[in-house]
Design a protein around this motif. Structure first.
Motif, PDB file in Angstrom:
ATOM      1  N   ASP A 168      10.137 -11.480 -17.633  1.00 48.39           N
ATOM      2  CA  ASP A 168      10.569 -11.488 -19.031  1.00 48.39           C
ATOM      3  C   ASP A 168      10.666 -12.911 -19.549  1.00 48.39           C
ATOM      4  OD1 ASP A 168      10.729  -9.042 -20.023  1.00 48.39           O
ATOM      5  OD2 ASP A 168      12.896  -8.979 -20.203  1.00 48.39           O
ATOM      6  N   ARG A 169      11.416 -13.716 -18.771  1.00 45.11           N
ATOM      7  CA  ARG A 169      11.679 -15.079 -19.230  1.00 45.11           C
ATOM      8  C   ARG A 169      10.389 -15.896 -19.248  1.00 45.11           C
ATOM      9  NH1 ARG A 169      17.158 -17.492 -17.111  1.00 45.11           N
ATOM     10  NH2 ARG A 169      17.773 -15.540 -18.045  1.00 45.11           N
ATOM     11  N   ARG A 172       6.970 -12.457 -20.957  1.00 45.22           N
ATOM     12  CA  ARG A 172       7.095 -11.344 -21.893  1.00 45.22           C
ATOM     13  C   ARG A 172       7.827 -11.767 -23.169  1.00 45.22           C
ATOM     14  NH1 ARG A 172       9.680  -6.015 -19.610  1.00 45.22           N
ATOM     15  NH2 ARG A 172       8.182  -6.338 -17.973  1.00 45.22           N
ATOM     16  N   MET A 173       8.919 -12.517 -22.995  1.00 50.60           N
ATOM     17  CA  MET A 173       9.662 -12.948 -24.193  1.00 50.60           C
ATOM     18  C   MET A 173       8.863 -13.911 -25.061  1.00 50.60           C
ATOM     19  SD  MET A 173      13.657 -13.046 -23.131  1.00 50.60           S
ATOM     20  CE  MET A 173      14.086 -14.087 -24.494  1.00 50.60           C
ATOM     21  N   ARG A 176       6.385 -11.885 -26.939  1.00 57.29           N
ATOM     22  CA  ARG A 176       6.992 -11.102 -28.018  1.00 57.29           C
ATOM     23  C   ARG A 176       7.350 -12.003 -29.197  1.00 57.29           C
ATOM     24  NH1 ARG A 176      10.978  -7.403 -24.276  1.00 57.29           N
ATOM     25  NH2 ARG A 176       9.569  -5.661 -23.955  1.00 57.29           N
ATOM     26  N   ARG A 177       7.873 -13.207 -28.879  1.00 59.25           N
ATOM     27  CA  ARG A 177       8.187 -14.148 -29.968  1.00 59.25           C
ATOM     28  C   ARG A 177       6.915 -14.504 -30.741  1.00 59.25           C
ATOM     29  NH1 ARG A 177      11.836 -17.198 -26.408  1.00 59.25           N
ATOM     30  NH2 ARG A 177      13.977 -16.860 -27.093  1.00 59.25           N
ATOM     31  N   ARG A 179       4.207 -12.742 -31.015  1.00 57.62           N
ATOM     32  CA  ARG A 179       3.752 -11.598 -31.800  1.00 57.62           C
ATOM     33  C   ARG A 179       4.549 -11.484 -33.102  1.00 57.62           C
ATOM     34  NH1 ARG A 179       4.418  -5.918 -29.094  1.00 57.62           N
ATOM     35  NH2 ARG A 179       6.449  -6.103 -30.058  1.00 57.62           N
TER      36      ARG A 179
ATOM     37  N   ARG B 136      15.853  -8.978 -26.131  1.00 53.67           N
ATOM     38  CA  ARG B 136      14.626  -9.391 -25.451  1.00 53.67           C
ATOM     39  C   ARG B 136      13.369  -8.975 -26.214  1.00 53.67           C
ATOM     40  NH1 ARG B 136      14.905 -10.682 -19.972  1.00 53.67           N
ATOM     41  NH2 ARG B 136      16.688 -12.027 -19.701  1.00 53.67           N
ATOM     42  N   GLY B 137      13.512  -8.089 -27.153  1.00 51.35           N
ATOM     43  CA  GLY B 137      12.346  -7.642 -27.906  1.00 51.35           C
ATOM     44  C   GLY B 137      12.798  -6.877 -29.137  1.00 51.35           C
ATOM     45  N   GLU B 151      17.811  -3.601 -17.987  1.00 51.14           N
ATOM     46  CA  GLU B 151      17.100  -3.583 -19.258  1.00 51.14           C
ATOM     47  C   GLU B 151      17.472  -2.292 -19.976  1.00 51.14           C
ATOM     48  OE1 GLU B 151      13.021  -4.503 -19.356  1.00 51.14           O
ATOM     49  OE2 GLU B 151      13.171  -6.055 -17.837  1.00 51.14           O
ATOM     50  N   ILE B 179      14.717 -12.705 -31.197  1.00 51.69           N
ATOM     51  CA  ILE B 179      14.597 -12.578 -29.743  1.00 51.69           C
ATOM     52  C   ILE B 179      15.312 -13.755 -29.085  1.00 51.69           C
ATOM     53  CG2 ILE B 179      12.946 -12.655 -27.831  1.00 51.69           C
ATOM     54  CD1 ILE B 179      10.992 -11.153 -29.602  1.00 51.69           C
ATOM     55  N   ARG B 211      14.440 -17.877 -40.753  1.00 60.96           N
ATOM     56  CA  ARG B 211      13.514 -18.926 -40.351  1.00 60.96           C
ATOM     57  C   ARG B 211      12.365 -19.015 -41.324  1.00 60.96           C
ATOM     58  NH1 ARG B 211      11.603 -17.634 -34.660  1.00 60.96           N
ATOM     59  NH2 ARG B 211      11.649 -15.574 -35.486  1.00 60.96           N
TER      60      ARG B 211
END
Lengths: 286, 211
Positions: A168-169, A172-173, A176-177, A179, B136-137, B151, B179, B211
């Motif tokens: 994730d770290r 994935r994160m 996602r950011r 995107r 996280r999303g 999760e 996020i 932002r």
């Protein structure tokens, strides 16, 4: 290709063991993480677990150096295979004895024992065996077929990242950011909503004098609520009076449906208390 | 028959609205705190009225529902029986009725102990969770949350999920969630899939800047 994999195994294995060992040996999180690992349960002491993790880290670093440097002998590979087998045994113990605890595999995060940890340990075992069977130094093999060697190293790096304990770290994160930056915030449309959530109305009510004036009657939490003509009606259940004269009541509040603590400091709240059975008014407030 | 006594909930609401709007108007604010969903995690209430018994609490998983009595297996091996009446408030992500309570649900109840050993519930919170998490999303219908090593999928409920940015009041505007933010999440756990229906996502002061 298989000969190339075998001959490059020391390099790839060093790429796995080196960072993991450095993390355990020099990482500031090792002492913090150690008490939460299954190792602490095995050794019955968090301090001993931290020391064991640092010793293991040093061993991994030594093995990585031995795999990378001449002379080419099967010993470092065999030692790495033994280490991988030991990891597998430890992970099996951790999964059985302390499920949910961290494995301490990478010393970077309190990652629990998952299938990824087992695959990493198996990769060290298999990689150790391949490194022990290497026929020529990895730099010679890479020099003969630099393109294939580069592709192999990249593929191994991708696989290692995918097997990382904290995907994730790592990816994935950030993905996602990225995107969100490209496609926009998925909840941007909610920014135009003007309706005040019921939670904000309840918060406003609970900080009103009206609430204070009848709170000793109220027994329930919010029973029901609805909006009507710009008002928000909130219904609670309560008990009025004491002893034999006590009777169940409904406590009704009418609050401006568009008001919240952000817009009103001195809320005007209408209060009614009615008999729960007959609907007749019970008490006057204010 | 008066509108209050009819079985039509719309008629009843209309009557109650009229009653509420004819009530006394009280203006002003007080420093007293909350009693609603957050009160499920508060210390037991000591009533001001000495005639009222001190509130008692029960918590655990509902193992059986017999008419209006819920059999509850507590987290520490204890067992209790919780009686739900028409005056009991039921919270399950929103104010609802006892008909929404199911066997297997988690329960937190406040009420008065009765001589027959049951707890006459004044308020019941079903599957309520209040946890610290990291976002996280973000998707249109859900948030991905990390709570410790777990999760969690957080379901966004149309018109019902609110966000609180710093000390501001809860708002329906979720567009300032980002996020990586730490959040205090209040919601209702779904036993069927382990996800959480999000009621309020509170992020720290200073968070939620556009932002």
């Amino acid at each position: 290709m298989s000969a190339l994999v075998r001959d490059l195994a020391p390099l790839l294995l060093a790429g796995v063991l080196g960072p993991a060992g450095a993390g355990k040996l020099f990482g500031r999180g090792t002492a913090r993480q150690a008490p939460r690992t299954a190792l602490a349960r095995l050794l019955r002491h968090g301090g001993r677990a931290a020391l064991a993790l640092r010793v293991l880290g040093a061993l991994e670093l030594l093995l990585a150096a031995a795999l990378l440097a001449p002379p080419v002998t099967p010993l470092p590979g065999a030692a790495a295979a033994l280490l991988g087998a030991g990891f597998l045994g430890y992970l099996g113990y951790a999964r059985a004895a302390a499920p949910g605890s961290s494995c301490g595999c990478t010393a970077r995060r309190d990652a629990p024992v998952t299938w990824r940890a087992f695959v990493r340990a198996a990769a060290v075992l298999v990689g150790g065996g391949a490194a022990a069977a290497a026929q020529r130094p990895w730099w010679t093999a890479a020099g003969h077929r630099p393109g294939a060697a580069l592709c192999l190293a990249l593929a191994a790096a991708v696989a290692l990242t995918a097997l990382s304990a904290d995907p994730d770290r790592r990816w994935r994160m950030p993905l996602r950011r990225l995107r969100l930056r490209i496609t926009g915030h998925p909840l941007a449309a909610t920014g135009a909503r003007t309706a005040v959530p019921i939670a904000a109305t309840v918060e406003l009510l609970e900080r009103s004098r009206a609430w204070q004036s009848v709170s000793r009657v109220v027994r329930s939490a919010l029973l029901d609520h609805w909006d009507d003509g710009g008002w928000r009606i909130l219904q609670f259940a309560g008990v009025y009076g004491g002893g034999p004269a006590a009777r169940p009541v409904l406590v009704l509040f009418a609050v401006d449906a568009g008001a919240s603590l952000d817009t009103v400091r001195e809320p005007a709240v209408r209060v009614s208390v009615i008999d729960a059975d007959s609907g007749a008014p019970v008490m006057a407030t204010a | 028959m008066s509108a209050y006594r009819t079985g039509d909930p719309l008629d009843r609401r209309r009557f109650l609205t009229t009653t509420a709007l004819h009530g006394a108007t009280v203006i002003g604010a007080t420093a007293l705190g909350a009693v609603d969903a957050d009160a499920a995690f508060a210390a037991p209430i000591r009533p001001l009225d000495p005639a009222v018994a001190e509130s008692a609490f029960a918590e655990g998983r509902i193992t059986a529902i017999n008419d209006d009595v819920l059999a509850v297996a507590g987290s520490y091996g204890d067992h209790s029986r919780v009686r739900v009446t028409g005056a009991t408030s039921v919270w399950k992500a929103r104010a609802t009725t006892a008909a929404d309570i199911e066997t297997g649900d988690g329960l937190y109840a406040r009420g008065v102990p009765l001589p027959d050993g049951t707890l006459a519930a004044d308020a019941v919170w079903v599957n309520i969770v209040n946890l610290h998490a990291t976002i996280r999303g973000i998707e249109k219908t859900r948030l991905h949350l990390a709570h410790g090593q777990h999760e969690i999928v957080g379901n966004l409920m149309t018109e019902a999920t609110s966000a609180a940015y710093g000390t501001a009041s809860p708002t329906a505007d979720l567009s300032r969630l980002t996020i990586g933010q730490s959040a205090q999440v209040l919601g209702a756990w779904r036993p069927s899939d382990g996800s959480v229906d999000l009621v309020r996502v509170a992020v720290a002061p200073g968070a939620g800047r556009r932002r």
